[in-house]
Scaffold this motif. Structure first.
Motif, PDB file in Angstrom:
ATOM      1  N   GLU A 157      31.005  72.082   6.187  1.00 52.87           N
ATOM      2  CA  GLU A 157      31.749  72.767   6.974  1.00 52.87           C
ATOM      3  C   GLU A 157      31.953  72.641   8.551  1.00 52.87           C
ATOM      4  O   GLU A 157      33.254  72.068   8.692  1.00 52.87           O
ATOM      5  CB  GLU A 157      31.473  74.177   7.395  1.00 52.87           C
ATOM      6  N   GLY A 158      30.710  71.755   9.285  1.00 55.47           N
ATOM      7  CA  GLY A 158      31.462  71.073  10.617  1.00 55.47           C
ATOM      8  C   GLY A 158      32.468  69.696   9.999  1.00 55.47           C
ATOM      9  O   GLY A 158      33.168  69.574  10.875  1.00 55.47           O
ATOM     10  N   LEU A 159      31.522  69.338   9.353  1.00 55.28           N
ATOM     11  CA  LEU A 159      32.241  68.104   9.230  1.00 55.28           C
ATOM     12  C   LEU A 159      33.494  68.348   8.253  1.00 55.28           C
ATOM     13  O   LEU A 159      34.746  67.424   8.819  1.00 55.28           O
ATOM     14  CB  LEU A 159      31.186  67.181   8.470  1.00 55.28           C
ATOM     15  N   SER A 160      33.881  68.976   8.000  1.00 59.88           N
ATOM     16  CA  SER A 160      35.198  69.071   7.430  1.00 59.88           C
ATOM     17  C   SER A 160      36.295  69.561   8.445  1.00 59.88           C
ATOM     18  O   SER A 160      37.208  69.069   7.647  1.00 59.88           O
ATOM     19  CB  SER A 160      35.000  70.916   6.332  1.00 59.88           C
ATOM     20  N   SER A 161      35.493  70.436   8.984  1.00 58.46           N
ATOM     21  CA  SER A 161      36.504  70.851  10.102  1.00 58.46           C
ATOM     22  C   SER A 161      37.145  70.220  11.620  1.00 58.46           C
ATOM     23  O   SER A 161      37.696  69.849  11.613  1.00 58.46           O
ATOM     24  CB  SER A 161      36.191  71.677  10.592  1.00 58.46           C
ATOM     25  N   ARG A 162      36.254  69.328  11.619  1.00 57.39           N
ATOM     26  CA  ARG A 162      36.396  67.728  11.773  1.00 57.39           C
ATOM     27  C   ARG A 162      37.591  67.084  11.261  1.00 57.39           C
ATOM     28  O   ARG A 162      38.969  66.498  11.849  1.00 57.39           O
ATOM     29  CB  ARG A 162      35.704  66.885  12.628  1.00 57.39           C
ATOM     30  N   TRP A 163      37.228  66.545   9.954  1.00 59.27           N
ATOM     31  CA  TRP A 163      38.056  65.796   8.589  1.00 59.27           C
ATOM     32  C   TRP A 163      39.181  66.688   8.645  1.00 59.27           C
ATOM     33  O   TRP A 163      40.264  65.829   8.870  1.00 59.27           O
ATOM     34  CB  TRP A 163      37.261  65.336   7.606  1.00 59.27           C
ATOM     35  N   LEU A 164      39.432  67.515   8.866  1.00 62.42           N
ATOM     36  CA  LEU A 164      40.945  68.646   8.478  1.00 62.42           C
ATOM     37  C   LEU A 164      41.668  68.601  10.085  1.00 62.42           C
ATOM     38  O   LEU A 164      43.151  68.656   9.908  1.00 62.42           O
ATOM     39  CB  LEU A 164      40.973  69.712   8.236  1.00 62.42           C
ATOM     40  N   SER A 165      41.202  68.224  11.265  1.00 63.09           N
ATOM     41  CA  SER A 165      41.994  67.981  12.177  1.00 63.09           C
ATOM     42  C   SER A 165      41.914  66.649  12.835  1.00 63.09           C
ATOM     43  O   SER A 165      41.836  66.246  13.906  1.00 63.09           O
ATOM     44  CB  SER A 165      40.453  69.078  13.734  1.00 63.09           C
ATOM     45  N   ASN A 166      41.888  65.950  11.670  1.00 63.16           N
ATOM     46  CA  ASN A 166      41.714  64.379  12.406  1.00 63.16           C
ATOM     47  C   ASN A 166      40.587  64.330  13.197  1.00 63.16           C
ATOM     48  O   ASN A 166      41.116  62.893  13.789  1.00 63.16           O
ATOM     49  CB  ASN A 166      43.283  64.542  12.052  1.00 63.16           C
ATOM     50  N   GLN A 167      40.232  64.702  13.353  1.00 59.78           N
ATOM     51  CA  GLN A 167      38.522  64.082  14.066  1.00 59.78           C
ATOM     52  C   GLN A 167      38.072  63.209  13.401  1.00 59.78           C
ATOM     53  O   GLN A 167      37.567  61.777  14.294  1.00 59.78           O
ATOM     54  CB  GLN A 167      37.791  64.972  15.344  1.00 59.78           C
ATOM     55  N   LEU A 168      38.422  63.225  12.701  1.00 65.52           N
ATOM     56  CA  LEU A 168      36.763  62.379  11.491  1.00 65.52           C
ATOM     57  C   LEU A 168      38.070  62.103  10.195  1.00 65.52           C
ATOM     58  O   LEU A 168      38.380  62.635   9.840  1.00 65.52           O
ATOM     59  CB  LEU A 168      36.102  63.047  10.969  1.00 65.52           C
ATOM     60  N   ASP A 169      38.130  60.401   9.886  1.00 65.40           N
ATOM     61  CA  ASP A 169      38.937  60.446   8.511  1.00 65.40           C
ATOM     62  C   ASP A 169      37.966  60.224   7.503  1.00 65.40           C
ATOM     63  O   ASP A 169      37.242  60.450   7.904  1.00 65.40           O
ATOM     64  CB  ASP A 169      39.387  58.956   8.565  1.00 65.40           C
TER      65      ASP A 169
END
Length: 189
Positions: A157-169
């Motif tokens: 969930e945490g990584l997904s949130s960062r992925w969706l907000s373009n903090q991580l590709d």
């Protein structure tokens, strides 16, 4: 006929949330997307909260159906669990849209207790499924497997949130998920 209409409404709602967010989602836009009258939405789902709760369930059910269940016997539960978690972050528009819906409803549930109840039930079901796979891998006590499942689902969930907000590709998010997965649940059990 009612199931077909409900399905169209839920698909339309998930499209609207993925495009505009929960706060930007209007029942009228859902109706337009589904090609139905506003009255049908309220007939099938009573109110906006009912529609959002049903959309959460729809997205979860659809995600489980897309992943499928592993064939019984001979499966490496560690590998199955790894793939199950990695499937949540991938360059597929359908996966991304479902993740947006999930994250949007999770965020709004902070302020809307009825949605929080539905979200808790969905999260518990997913976490329970993960705990079963952890138990298949480790053979550990149920409580310990549930704790591990909590850590793994929270990581996703945490990584997904960062992925969706373009903090991580996608590549970085999946690599971080794999590292975290191995740290929490090493392959050797």
């Amino acid at each position: 006929m009612a199931n077909d209409t409900q399905q169209r409404i839920l698909e339309a709602c998930s499209i609207c949330i993925a495009r505009d967010g929960v706060r930007g989602m209007r029942v009228q836009d859902v109706c337009k997307q589904a090609g139905i009258s506003t009255g049908l939405v309220y007939y099938h789902f009573t109110d906006r909260d009912g529609l959002l709760a049903a959309t959460l369930e729809y997205v979860n059910t659809d995600s489980v159906a897309m992943r499928g269940e592993p064939a019984p016997g001979g499966n490496d539960s560690h590998a199955v669990l790894r793939e199950l978690l990695l499937a949540e972050i991938q360059d597929d528009e359908s996966v991304r849209a479902k993740s947006i819906v999930w994250n949007e409803i999770r965020a709004i549930a902070v302020f809307e207790p009825p949605l929080a109840t539905h979200l808790a039930a969905s999260t518990a079901a997913w976490q329970s499924h993960v705990a079963e796979l952890v138990k298949g891998h480790t053979g550990g006590p149920t409580g310990q497997c549930q704790d591990t499942a909590l850590l793994l689902t929270s990581l996703v969930e945490g990584l997904s949130s960062r992925w969706l907000s373009n903090q991580l590709d996608t590549v970085a998010a999946r690599a971080a998920l794999e590292r975290g997965f191995e740290a929490i649940l090493p392959a050797h059990g």
